[in-house]
Design an enzyme around this catalytic site. Structure first.
Site, PDB file in Angstrom:
ATOM      1  N   HIS A 143       5.141 -29.676  11.093  1.00  0.00           N
ATOM      2  CA  HIS A 143       4.619 -28.358  10.737  1.00  0.00           C
ATOM      3  C   HIS A 143       3.232 -28.222  11.350  1.00  0.00           C
ATOM      4  O   HIS A 143       2.440 -29.153  11.308  1.00  0.00           O
ATOM      5  CB  HIS A 143       4.545 -28.235   9.212  1.00  0.00           C
ATOM      6  CG  HIS A 143       4.389 -26.847   8.726  1.00  0.00           C
ATOM      7  ND1 HIS A 143       3.217 -26.133   8.868  1.00  0.00           N
ATOM      8  CD2 HIS A 143       5.266 -26.019   8.113  1.00  0.00           C
ATOM      9  CE1 HIS A 143       3.381 -24.934   8.351  1.00  0.00           C
ATOM     10  NE2 HIS A 143       4.624 -24.833   7.883  1.00  0.00           N
TER      11      HIS A 143
ATOM     12  N   GLU B 238       4.559 -22.153  -5.360  1.00  0.00           N
ATOM     13  CA  GLU B 238       5.788 -21.398  -5.082  1.00  0.00           C
ATOM     14  C   GLU B 238       6.844 -21.652  -6.142  1.00  0.00           C
ATOM     15  O   GLU B 238       7.957 -22.118  -5.842  1.00  0.00           O
ATOM     16  CB  GLU B 238       6.322 -21.732  -3.686  1.00  0.00           C
ATOM     17  CG  GLU B 238       5.388 -21.276  -2.580  1.00  0.00           C
ATOM     18  CD  GLU B 238       5.975 -21.438  -1.185  1.00  0.00           C
ATOM     19  OE1 GLU B 238       6.891 -22.253  -1.019  1.00  0.00           O
ATOM     20  OE2 GLU B 238       5.500 -20.741  -0.263  1.00  0.00           O
TER      21      GLU B 238
ATOM     22  N   GLU C 135      -1.312 -18.726   1.923  1.00  0.00           N
ATOM     23  CA  GLU C 135      -0.693 -19.630   2.902  1.00  0.00           C
ATOM     24  C   GLU C 135      -0.088 -18.830   4.040  1.00  0.00           C
ATOM     25  O   GLU C 135       0.634 -17.852   3.793  1.00  0.00           O
ATOM     26  CB  GLU C 135       0.488 -20.396   2.281  1.00  0.00           C
ATOM     27  CG  GLU C 135       0.161 -21.664   1.576  1.00  0.00           C
ATOM     28  CD  GLU C 135       1.451 -22.390   1.163  1.00  0.00           C
ATOM     29  OE1 GLU C 135       2.451 -22.369   1.911  1.00  0.00           O
ATOM     30  OE2 GLU C 135       1.451 -22.957   0.064  1.00  0.00           O
TER      31      GLU C 135
ATOM     32  N   ARG D 234      10.458 -32.049  -3.786  1.00  0.00           N
ATOM     33  CA  ARG D 234       9.449 -31.453  -4.670  1.00  0.00           C
ATOM     34  C   ARG D 234      10.112 -30.390  -5.541  1.00  0.00           C
ATOM     35  O   ARG D 234      11.296 -30.097  -5.358  1.00  0.00           O
ATOM     36  CB  ARG D 234       8.301 -30.880  -3.858  1.00  0.00           C
ATOM     37  CG  ARG D 234       8.728 -29.789  -2.936  1.00  0.00           C
ATOM     38  CD  ARG D 234       7.577 -29.241  -2.132  1.00  0.00           C
ATOM     39  NE  ARG D 234       8.074 -28.192  -1.265  1.00  0.00           N
ATOM     40  CZ  ARG D 234       7.342 -27.538  -0.392  1.00  0.00           C
ATOM     41  NH1 ARG D 234       6.066 -27.830  -0.253  1.00  0.00           N
ATOM     42  NH2 ARG D 234       7.866 -26.587   0.358  1.00  0.00           N
TER      43      ARG D 234
HETATM   44  C1  GAL Z   1       5.422 -23.288   1.793  1.00  0.00           C
HETATM   45  C2  GAL Z   1       4.875 -24.327   0.824  1.00  0.00           C
HETATM   46  C3  GAL Z   1       3.945 -25.306   1.505  1.00  0.00           C
HETATM   47  C4  GAL Z   1       4.556 -25.803   2.787  1.00  0.00           C
HETATM   48  C5  GAL Z   1       4.886 -24.623   3.658  1.00  0.00           C
HETATM   49  C6  GAL Z   1       5.465 -24.980   4.985  1.00  0.00           C
HETATM   50  O1  GAL Z   1       6.577 -22.704   1.334  1.00  0.00           O
HETATM   51  O2  GAL Z   1       4.194 -23.716  -0.232  1.00  0.00           O
HETATM   52  O3  GAL Z   1       3.672 -26.364   0.618  1.00  0.00           O
HETATM   53  O4  GAL Z   1       5.701 -26.540   2.508  1.00  0.00           O
HETATM   54  O5  GAL Z   1       5.826 -23.808   3.002  1.00  0.00           O
HETATM   55  O6  GAL Z   1       5.754 -23.837   5.749  1.00  0.00           O
END
Ligand code: GAL
Length: 681
Positions: free
Chosen positions: A375, A166, A324, A127
């Site tokens: 995850h 991000e 997040e 990505r």
């Molecule tokens: C962030 C990202 C998410 C996911 C997450 C996993 O950096 O924005 O899309 O990948 O990490 O921890």
């Protein structure tokens, strides 16, 4: 419950206000229904209602599913998900999915991808990866963003735009030819003429004087080090290039949907140090941050607290959003530990305590395929009969009861820690006396000590001003502008107390050393002059005459008016001064020439807080974290117990979760959180 926020977004003539994105605290997560058959969506909605979810980030990586070929759209599935969210009272932060370019685009135009410093182009298949300076990528992105905004701009579920994801995480620096053109244009706009650039960077070194901007290359792979002035400007350019991409998407969104707030998720403590988020914060309607704890660190809650305070500093004190974090383990650390029981609750409420008006998890349902299979999520692979889902469900109920807090602010702090992106970039731009110096280390260490003592602290950018504080910590602020030098001197003169640490005030804004004895920018204020640095090996420590232990760094320091508070008792510089204080005007300037360990820092913090007359938010037992939020009419005290036994605070009020009234003292169970509404004083 609604609350209004103002925006300083640059392309608006007046600050705009917007309706808060959720009913109460925003609670939910990244929702990726496209990974699941449609029959699962109905179950998702029912479970979201059960868990109190009222806000989701939707469509973050779905460009390739919405535009299946160039100009060929398939909106059907997103129409159905948006409708479901609306029916179920779930607000949508709809992402412009530009973080993941579609396969047809990267296959047809591999030239949109970024290039590393050795000329290797990023391959499709992951990505981000695209170059922020690619005109073709930009054109495709804004074209798609317009189509998305036109389709969903007036949808009842839409609450906020979530631009890309991000920015910079996987495309922070690009060294491609097109970027080179943008870099030279940026330099020309900054310096005007090549002579000014030569003077700023000191290009007589190695005879590298340029006669035109065309000669200035990107800092691609070389067998020695590039000019530190160039490197610092390249960091600034790279931040601006990413920001320009955000602004391009924002302009389209604002044109099509002038009333919908816009954010982009920051990574305030992320591994890429490119984005100058304090600057970016001026361009978003709502500051939002992604924060993941370091599962290997026993002090991860201290790092979280620092991140949250720094995010609040960028939001200039306004509420912000934790957009997040994780329910449990991530999948990108070397060893991904699961969170302990109660940890996701403590993490969520710690961000909220420090000013977040919501907390969302990545992600709602754990993926079975794709890059993030292991995850954690709200609905784990095990399903809802699980520790994680049960804890989220309980937390959702608590969060609802805390709704009166939404829109309140963290009570003003009297202590500020200065944090500056340029200082961070400069510290890592060029050869430095020790590779062990990390810009995060000293600010975090001071923040941790102050937090342990229950002292409220803000993390602010020097340029935003700090005159209203009583105590200002200046930790390894390697780069200092003349403005910061003057502002700190005025602050102390007027009665403020400053604590400056080693390797602060060494270079100016061009990354050039300030001569005449270190630290050039603060030497006069501190009443000292440092001749030489003596960085230490990783295994070495020294003891100070006051009993403190220190490591990493010591200095050959001479007194020039300051008093010595401690000297080195051991090591190469035994007998040399390690800690000084200069009384100036009505205030004081303390200098810490070495990296003092945690117990020493606690004593130092106690000492300077007495000097500045600063008291804890509440009297707490060790292991409790205490934060206060206030509105015009109410005061809320957050008590977070990080210890494995009950801890007591001197406080009174009504527990907003249980309704229990406390008078005089509150005992918080091991690993728990109590939020009190305090009696009006
Ligand atoms: C962030 C990202 C998410 C996911 C997450 C996993 O950096 O924005 O899309 O990948 O990490 O921890």
């Amino acid at each position: 419950m609604t609350s209004a926020f103002t925006s300083n977004a640059a392309d608006l003539e007046t600050p705009r206000t917007f309706k808060w994105i959720a009913d109460g605290f925003a609670f939910g997560g990244d929702y990726n229904p496209e990974q699941w058959p449609e029959h699962v969506w109905a179950e998702d909605m029912a479970l979201m209602r059960r868990a109190g979810v009222n806000s989701v980030n939707l469509g973050v990586f779905s460009w390739g599913l919405l535009e299946v070929a160039d100009g060929e759209y398939d909106w059907g599935w997103l129409d159905r998900v948006m409708a479901l969210c609306a029916e179920n009272g779930i607000g949508v932060n709809l992402a412009t999915p530009t973080a993941a370019p579609p396969m047809w685009l990267v296959t047809e135009h591999p030239e949109i991808m970024s290039v590393d410093d050795r000329g290797v182009r990023t391959a499709p298949g992951a990505r981000l990866g695209w170059s922020p300076s690619s005109a073709l990528f930009r054109a495709h992105a804004v074209r798609f963003v317009r189509a998305l905004a036109e389709r969903y701009g007036s949808h009842p579920a839409l609450r906020m735009w979530h631009v890309s994801n991000e920015l910079g995480n996987e495309n922070d620096r690009c060294y491609g030819d097109e970027t080179g053109e943008a870099w030279r244009a940026w330099l020309e706009a900054k310096f005007g003429d090549i002579g000014t650039l030569n003077a700023a960077w000191g290009t007589t070194f190695w005879g590298h004087r340029y006669s035109s901007f065309e000669q200035v290359q990107l800092p691609r792979f070389a067998r020695s080090v590039h000019n530190p002035g160039l490197l610092l400007d390249f960091e600034r350019f790279s931040s601006d290039a990413l920001l320009a991409h955000y602004v391009a998407e924002r302009s389209v969104l604002r044109e099509v949907t002038p009333d919908i707030p816009i954010t982009t998720n920051f990574m305030v403590l992320g591994s890429t140090r490119v984005p100058d988020y304090a600057r970016w914060a001026e361009e978003v309607d709502l500051v939002s941050n992604d924060h993941y704890t370091d599962s290997a660190s026993p002090d991860r809650h201290a790092e979280l607290a620092f991140s949250a305070d720094r995010t609040r500093g960028m939001a200039q004190g306004r509420p912000w959003l934790l957009i997040e974090h994780s329910t449990s383990a991530v999948d990108w650390q070397p060893i991904n530990r699961a969170k302990l029981a109660g940890e996701l609750t403590r993490n969520t409420l710690a961000h909220i305590a420090r000013g977040a008006d919501g907390a969302l998890f990545f992600q709602w349902r754990a993926s079975t395929a794709g890059a993030e299979q292991f995850h954690s999520a709200v609905v784990p692979h095990a399903g809802v009969d699980s520790k994680i889902f049960r804890e989220v469900e309980r937390l959702g109920a608590t969060i609802k009861r805390l709704a009166p807090i939404v829109g309140s602010r963290v009570a003003p702090a009297r202590v500020a820690i200065l944090w500056d992106q340029d200082a961070s970039s400069a510290l890592s731009s060029g050869k430095r006396p020790s590779a062990a110096l990390d810009y995060l280390d000293a600010p975090l260490a001071f923040h941790r000590a102050l937090t342990q003592r229950g002292i409220a602290v803000d993390v602010v950018r020097p340029a935003d001003g700090f005159a209203d504080y009583d105590l200002v910590i200046v930790p390894t602020l390697f780069l200092a502008t003349t403005h910061t030098t003057a502002a700190l001197a005025e602050f102390v003169e007027a009665g403020g107390h400053a604590v400056v640490t080693y390797f602060s005030g060494i270079v100016d804004e061009t990354n050039r050393v300030i001569t005449g004895g270190y630290p050039g920018a603060f030497r006069d204020l501190l009443g000292i002059s440092v001749e030489e640095f003596h960085p230490m090996q990783a295994v070495e420590t020294v003891t100070l005459s006051n009993g403190w232990s220190a490591s990493v760094w010591i200095e050959q320091l001479n007194l020039r008016g300051a008093s010595a508070l401690a000297t080195y008792a051991t090591g190469d510089l035994a007998g040399v001064t390690a800690l000084t204080r200069n009384l100036v005007g009505a205030g004081s300037a303390t200098y810490v020439a070495t990296r003092v360990d945690h117990s020493g820092l606690l004593e130092l913090v106690d000492d300077v807080c007495v000097l500045a007359g600063i008291h804890p938010i509440a009297t707490i037992e060790e292991g409790l974290e205490v934060v206060r939020r206030r509105s015009d009419s109410a005061s809320y005290l957050f008590l977070i117990n990080h210890a494995d036994a009950p801890r007591t605070a001197i406080a009174s009020g009504t527990d907003l979760d249980s309704g229990v009234k406390h008078e005089g003292s509150v005992t918080v169970a091991a690993g728990s959180v109590v939020v009190l509404e305090e009696a009006a004083s």
